[in-house]
Motif scaffolding. Structure first.
Motif, PDB file in Angstrom:
ATOM      1  N   MET A  57     -56.790  -5.371  16.441  1.00  0.00           N
ATOM      2  CA  MET A  57     -57.691  -5.420  15.291  1.00  0.00           C
ATOM      3  C   MET A  57     -58.166  -6.854  15.052  1.00  0.00           C
ATOM      4  N   TRP A 105     -59.237  -2.409   7.359  1.00  0.00           N
ATOM      5  CA  TRP A 105     -59.206  -2.370   8.818  1.00  0.00           C
ATOM      6  C   TRP A 105     -58.572  -3.637   9.374  1.00  0.00           C
ATOM      7  N   ALA A 107     -62.515  -5.161  13.810  1.00  0.00           N
ATOM      8  CA  ALA A 107     -62.388  -4.697  12.426  1.00  0.00           C
ATOM      9  C   ALA A 107     -63.750  -4.606  11.746  1.00  0.00           C
TER      10      ALA A 107
END
Length: 289
Positions: free
Chosen positions: A152, A128, A157
């Motif tokens: 992100m 992620w 994340a």
């Protein structure tokens, strides 16, 4: 007046031994005493090692309440709550999909649980966090787009990684709760004209909660400790902040003890609450019977 010993003699009858004068001797459980002695000895050795090791305990108490550690504790609690909330929402939805008669929905739910339970959490967090290497830009074309590296962040994340992974495990807990409800409840709901979703909301899920809630409390306690993995993607939870401090002053073991004490403190507060929750729902289940 007949004495108790005479009553025993009369009840025993001829040919049976008189046990009225026998003494009750307490049994010595030697195995328990030996096991307890071994455990106490081991604990003593461990305590002695920590007491005489190269640990400056004054640093432990000094850094236990510094602002960086306290902010890390707060970030740990916030992330645990948000990730668990996301996991519960996903878990309930996936559990319902798993029990659907639609093969597409049930197959998707099965694949979701297989994927996120079959890969390590730390791997999911790293994926992620580095999603920009696969999708440089994310969004809805013509409405909103942004660079993935800006979206992100370590916080987002960690939330996605921990929450989506938790959803896979929560789905199995919820599914177990749904299965525990008697099949007659489903049939009764259908007989009065309820749709499947309506019966799940009004009849099935409230009964399944008696089975689901206690293990979810245990999952939340596990989530508190699982947030420590987010330190690898630079999320500022308590372990990450402790690492930043000992990188500067080289007091590694002292700062690790500080982080460990805070994890123990949080879990020590949550464990009695979990026990009360389990006791409450156990009483509800007993009344339902």
């Amino acid at each position: 007046m007949t004495s108790p010993s005479q009553i025993l003699d009369d009840a025993a009858g001829p040919g049976l031994p008189d046990i009225s004068n026998l003494q009750i001797v307490r049994r010595w459980h030697w195995g328990r005493w030996i096991t307890a002695a071994v455990i106490v000895a081991l604990l003593g050795l461990i305590a002695r090692a920590f007491a005489h090791g190269q640990i400056e305990w004054s640093y432990v108490w000094r850094f236990l309440t510094v602002p960086a550690i306290l902010s890390g504790v707060m970030n740990t609690i916030i992330m645990s709550i948000l990730a668990m909330a996301l996991g519960i929402v996903l878990g309930v939805a996936v559990a319902i999909m798993r029990m659907s008669e639609n093969p597409v929905l049930s197959g998707f739910a099965l694949g979701y649980a297989w994927l996120f339970r079959g890969t390590p959490v730390i791997l999911q967090l790293l994926l992620w966090f580095n999603l920009a290497l696969v999708f440089p830009v994310i969004g809805v074309p013509g409405i909103w787009t942004a660079r993935t590296v800006d979206v992100m962040t370590p916080f987002f994340a960690a939330l996605l990684g921990l929450g989506i992974n938790q959803g896979a495990y929560t789905s199995e807990v919820v599914r177990a709760g749904l299965i525990s409800v008697d099949a007659g409840q489903y049939e009764a709901a259908q007989s009065i004209g309820m749709t499947r979703l309506h019966s799940l909301k009004r009849i099935i899920l409230p009964q399944a909660m008696r089975v689901v809630i206690p293990p979810l409390g245990n999952e939340f306690i596990s989530m508190i400790k699982l947030t420590s993995l987010a330190s690898v993607i630079q999320y500022a939870e308590v372990l990450h902040n402790a690492e930043n401090i000992y990188y500067a002053n080289s007091r590694v073991i002292e700062l690790l003890i500080v982080a460990g004490l805070w994890y123990l403190a949080i879990v020590s507060v949550l464990t009695p609450l979990q026990m009360l929750l389990e006791r409450r729902f156990a009483r509800g289940a007993a009344r339902a019977r």
